[in-house]
Design a protein around this motif. Structure first.
Motif, PDB file in Angstrom:
ATOM      1  N   GLU A   1       7.687  -3.913  -0.056  1.00 51.14           N
ATOM      2  CA  GLU A   1       7.386  -3.111  -0.982  1.00 51.14           C
ATOM      3  C   GLU A   1       7.648  -3.418  -2.384  1.00 51.14           C
ATOM      4  O   GLU A   1       7.560  -2.461  -3.560  1.00 51.14           O
TER       5      GLU A   1
ATOM      6  N   PHE B   1      20.506  -3.481   6.687  1.00 52.21           N
ATOM      7  CA  PHE B   1      20.158  -3.000   5.715  1.00 52.21           C
ATOM      8  C   PHE B   1      18.802  -2.776   5.700  1.00 52.21           C
ATOM      9  O   PHE B   1      17.775  -3.392   6.209  1.00 52.21           O
ATOM     10  N   LYS B   2      18.328  -1.249   5.584  1.00 50.30           N
ATOM     11  CA  LYS B   2      17.087  -0.809   5.935  1.00 50.30           C
ATOM     12  C   LYS B   2      16.114  -0.772   4.753  1.00 50.30           C
ATOM     13  O   LYS B   2      16.589  -0.498   3.796  1.00 50.30           O
ATOM     14  N   MET B   3      14.963  -1.103   4.861  1.00 49.85           N
ATOM     15  CA  MET B   3      13.992  -0.971   3.945  1.00 49.85           C
ATOM     16  C   MET B   3      12.664   0.040   4.411  1.00 49.85           C
ATOM     17  O   MET B   3      12.395  -0.059   5.677  1.00 49.85           O
ATOM     18  N   ALA B   4      12.196   0.812   3.379  1.00 52.69           N
ATOM     19  CA  ALA B   4      11.103   1.613   4.050  1.00 52.69           C
ATOM     20  C   ALA B   4       9.856   1.265   4.574  1.00 52.69           C
ATOM     21  O   ALA B   4       9.537   1.619   5.320  1.00 52.69           O
TER      22      ALA B   4
ATOM     23  N   ALA C   1       0.907  -1.385  -0.148  1.00 49.04           N
ATOM     24  CA  ALA C   1      -0.064  -0.054  -0.039  1.00 49.04           C
ATOM     25  C   ALA C   1       0.948   1.086   0.124  1.00 49.04           C
ATOM     26  O   ALA C   1       2.166   1.241   0.196  1.00 49.04           O
ATOM     27  N   PRO C   2       0.477   2.236  -0.378  1.00 45.67           N
ATOM     28  CA  PRO C   2       1.223   3.654  -0.323  1.00 45.67           C
ATOM     29  C   PRO C   2       1.826   3.558   1.233  1.00 45.67           C
ATOM     30  O   PRO C   2       1.187   3.330   1.898  1.00 45.67           O
ATOM     31  N   ASN C   3       2.943   3.843   1.241  1.00 45.62           N
ATOM     32  CA  ASN C   3       3.722   4.145   2.439  1.00 45.62           C
ATOM     33  C   ASN C   3       3.834   5.501   2.836  1.00 45.62           C
ATOM     34  O   ASN C   3       4.859   6.439   2.078  1.00 45.62           O
ATOM     35  N   PHE C   4       3.569   5.879   4.009  1.00 45.70           N
ATOM     36  CA  PHE C   4       3.815   7.330   4.514  1.00 45.70           C
ATOM     37  C   PHE C   4       4.195   7.274   5.726  1.00 45.70           C
ATOM     38  O   PHE C   4       4.461   8.697   6.374  1.00 45.70           O
ATOM     39  N   ARG C   5       4.764   6.324   6.043  1.00 37.66           N
ATOM     40  CA  ARG C   5       5.459   6.437   7.509  1.00 37.66           C
ATOM     41  C   ARG C   5       6.784   6.830   7.529  1.00 37.66           C
ATOM     42  O   ARG C   5       7.652   6.670   6.689  1.00 37.66           O
TER      43      ARG C   5
ATOM     44  N   TYR D   1      10.533  -4.992  -3.992  1.00 35.83           N
ATOM     45  CA  TYR D   1      12.048  -5.450  -4.238  1.00 35.83           C
ATOM     46  C   TYR D   1      12.544  -6.558  -4.008  1.00 35.83           C
ATOM     47  O   TYR D   1      12.447  -7.126  -2.812  1.00 35.83           O
TER      48      TYR D   1
ATOM     49  N   LYS E   1      19.560  -5.214  -7.333  1.00 35.45           N
ATOM     50  CA  LYS E   1      17.956  -5.222  -7.019  1.00 35.45           C
ATOM     51  C   LYS E   1      17.264  -5.351  -8.317  1.00 35.45           C
ATOM     52  O   LYS E   1      17.747  -4.829  -9.465  1.00 35.45           O
TER      53      LYS E   1
END
Lengths: 225, 546
Positions: free
Chosen positions: B493, B469-472, B442-446, B495, B509
């Motif tokens: 998301e 390794f961070k992912m949004a 879903a759209p990520n606004f966090r 990838y 990626k």
């Protein structure tokens, strides 16, 4: 007290009539009925009377109208008023002094930077709308968050966040451009914690504020919007 | 033909005959030695040690940038595609949700055959999913949404036997890949949100007859029964929904047990509620309990301990030790001695607020007041956990343990009364999470402080994080490591990516357009290495550009 009760019953019938006129049946919650009752008392009963039948040819409590035959007709009359009569245009503040269309849109009119308000009356209660107008920073919905970014070229862009992932960000800016950037191409990228909406506490008088809230509440997104 | 030539022909023929017979014949010896034939993937986590680490090394940090899509299998299903495929000598076997087994050419994706089981019932909490198959000889084994265990001929997809493991009417289901040990197929039952009484059972691989059963919720007369108040054991949950592991030297099989029922209200089940949220070590021949360790006694946060038990041999305080590495949904990373169950290390790998540490026996020390309440109590990690069923990986070369983690994720746990009704939800409340389970991107606004996903590399000796390794967005993707020190994983998301397993640096990626919700695996055919992963409803297979 009697007038209040009458208003309540008149509003309930009025609401039922509206629902009958609408293309799809709505189920109104008790809190929505209560909000509508307060709006009716504040904005309608002065002219239409507690029974809703003080204007000749109009009986809101029994679904009798001069000009409206559909839900959209009712919304249009409440929004635009009736020229040459005492029926005011409740959208006047929205489109005029409030300058709401600079950021918001209704029925394809106005800016798409801010959230579209065509259904705002269906998803937000009156008290919430009033609070948003007076304290815009009190609560900002996730989908209304703003971001500010600076490109490698030094260009600063502020807009409403539409999506983001690990590598990219999507937004709509004040020029209504849909923009997408690779985060690696940005010098800065950050959330803007403060709402770009101004407070209307000192900008509108109580009557204007009530008109604006009434108009927003009427935007249920039903029909061809 | 002289005698020497005849002998030579005889040897060659014998060799060919042997090869043709062994081709496709997956003996248990082959499964035990799966690491020695890395071109294949013979059991859910690669080997029975479940390290999800492959010795293939054709794809390297230097050339991984040349990975490109080789083929896609588009499932004819809108359910989540969570299965890890098996690959045997160029043939891939996987499961399209809910219970359709597919045999494909592992080099091209062309389908050989499909076997469909249509579950008549089945009420899993979280999707009509299946995570894969087991194989022994030429027989595939699948657990089903309606709690059957089915044996299927690997050559033609014909069913060989079908055993009813438990009652689908009572909301028992099977979602994990079975585990083959010797001549037995081992499966457990899911349904922890419906008040099942969980069990793990072994079935004869050739007849489907039950050989042994271990109740994860002990009944009267069984050790541990005293940890359940009243009749609560009858509906105590303790599901199994991820594949266990096996140590052939100790002859022990290890399984992670899920939450007690009801999830968020423990009032009617006073006690520790064994063996919910525990790892159990069972004799593989008899199902007898050798030891257990309970991660979350009397859990009221739905902290299933179903994670894949990762078995490793390492130096521990100067001595060789056989250990289990375990990143738990409850937010702690654990090291246990897998011969005895001794608690060796417990350290948070994400923020934890329900416990402050451990006593000398390894029992968590609870933080007062951090329990679900009628008005809601904020707890880290949230209901989705610090991790969950997403496969971790251990790379013996780097000595690091890799965790798919949900960071900064919390929930408001709300408790409510609940009564058991057969087959109905039996959760006892609800939760509101900063990052909710959401199967589609879903759209990520966090903001980062509101929850993000990560691959976290942890030093098992200390529990300290080496890199991240961070992912949004958060991750439901498992992790694969290889002998070239690559790490493959993905996130919600959409990838799928490769990292340097030593540094966490992103090397490659691919946008796969939907949440990665399976554990990646690797195999090779005709000398070419492939990497496979599911995202959305598709299986993607990558290989190096020729």
């Amino acid at each position: 007290m009697r007038a209040f009760k009458l208003c309540t019953s008149v509003f309930a019938v009025f609401l039922a009539t509206i629902n009958t006129l609408s293309a799809k049946q709505q189920t109104d919650t008790p809190s929505e009925v209560n909000d509508g009752r307060q709006l009716f008392i504040a904005n309608c009963a002065v002219c239409h009377g507690p029974d809703g039948d003080s204007v000749p040819g109009v009986d809101l409590g029994h679904g009798k109208f001069k000009r409206a035959s559909s839900y959209d007709d009712l919304v249009e009359i409440i929004s635009a008023g009736v020229p040459g009569t005492a029926m005011p245009a409740f959208s006047k503040v929205f489109e005029g002094k409030g300058e709401c269309l600079n950021c918001h849109s209704v029925k394809n009119k106005g800016s798409r930077l801010g959230p579209d308000l065509a259904e705002i009356g269906a998803v937000r209660r009156m008290i919430e709308l009033e609070r948003s107008l007076l304290e815009p920073n009190a609560e900002i919905l996730l989908q209304n968050r703003m971001v500010r970014l600076v490109t490698r070229d030094g260009i600063t862009i502020t807009g409403r966040l539409l999506n983001q992932d690990t590598f990219s960000v999507q937004l709509i800016d004040s020029k209504e451009r849909l923009l997408s950037f690779q985060k690696s191409s940005l010098k800065e990228y950050a959330f803007v914690d403060k709402s770009p909406m101004p407070t209307y506490r000192d900008k509108l008088n109580p009557g204007e504020l009530a008109d604006l809230v009434s108009y927003l509440v009427s935007l249920k997104g039903i029909g061809g919007q | 033909m002289n005698a020497r030539a005849a002998l030579l022909v005889s040897v060659v023929l014998s060799s060919l005959l042997s090869a043709s017979i062994s081709s496709g014949q997956v003996s248990f010896e082959r499964i035990l030695g799966a690491d020695k034939e890395p071109q294949n993937w013979l059991t859910y986590s690669g080997t029975t040690l479940s390290q999800r680490h492959s010795l293939l090394n054709q794809i390297t940090p230097a050339n991984v940038k040349n990975l490109e899509l080789q083929w896609i299998y588009q499932a004819r299903s809108l359910e989540k595609f969570e299965a890890t495929p098996l690959v045997v000598d160029g043939i891939m076997y996987t499961v399209q949700a809910p219970n359709h087994v597919i045999a494909l050419d592992a080099a091209t994706g062309r389908v050989f055959w499909t076997y469909s089981h249509h579950p008549v019932r089945g009420r899993p909490c979280c999707g009509r999913v299946n995570r894969g198959l087991a194989i022994l000889d030429d027989i595939l084994f699948m657990g089903t949404i309606d709690a059957h265990l089915i044996a299927i001929d690997a050559k033609n997809g014909r069913p060989l036997w079908d055993t009813t493991v438990a009652s689908a009417r009572s909301a028992y289901t099977i979602t994990h890949a079975p585990l083959v040990i010797k001549d037995k197929v081992i499966v457990g039952t899911a349904g922890g949100e419906y008040g099942i009484r969980g069990f793990l059972a072994a079935y004869d691989a050739h007849t489907g007859k039950e050989v042994w059963r271990f109740n994860t919720i002990p009944g009267p007369g069984e050790p541990g029964h005293e940890t359940w108040g009243g009749d609560s054991w009858k509906t105590g949950g303790g599901p199994l929904w991820m594949t266990g592991s096996y140590d052939p030297v100790l002859n022990l099989t290890y399984w992670g047990v899920g939450n007690p029922s009801p999830d968020w209200n423990g009032d009617d089940r006073p006690g520790d509620n064994l063996y919910s949220d525990s790892v159990i070590a069972l004799d593989a021949d008899t199902g007898m309990l050798k030891w257990y360790y309970q991660f979350s006694p009397h859990d009221e946060f739905d902290y299933d301990a179903v994670q894949v038990p990762v078995l490793a041999d390492m130096e521990w305080q100067g001595k060789p030790r056989k250990v289990i590495l375990w990143a738990n949904r409850n937010g702690f990373f654990y090291v246990l001695d897998r011969a005895t169950g001794q608690f060796l290390l417990g350290k948070p790998f994400v923020e934890v607020t329900w416990a402050s540490g451990f006593d000398e026996k390894g029992r968590p020390v609870l933080v007062p007041g951090k329990i679900p309440s009628a008005e809601g109590t904020l707890i880290y990690p949230g209901n989705p956990g610090g991790t969950s069923w997403y496969s971790p990986s251990y790379n013996p070369r780097t000595g690091l343990f890799y965790i798919p983690a949900w960071v900064n994720s919390s929930s408001l746990f709300v408790k409510a009364p609940v009564k058991y009704r057969e087959g109905r939800e039996y959760a006892g409340g609800t939760n509101r999470s900063t990052v909710a389970f959401d199967w589609s991107p879903a759209p990520n606004f966090r903001k980062e402080e509101e929850g993000y996903g990560a691959v976290r590399a942890v030093d098992p000796h200390t529990g300290e994080m080496r890199w991240e390794f961070k992912m949004a967005d958060v991750t439901e993707g498992g992790i694969l490591t290889t002998a070239s020190d690559l790490l493959f994983s993905g996130g919600r998301e959409g990838y799928f990516f490769a990292l340097d397993a030593r540094s966490g640096e992103l090397l490659w990626k691919a946008a796969v357009g939907a949440a990665v919700q399976s554990g990646p695996m690797t195999y090779s055919v005709n000398g070419k290495q492939y990497v496979a992963v599911n995202a959305g409803t598709c299986l993607f297979v990558f290989g190096l550009r020729q």
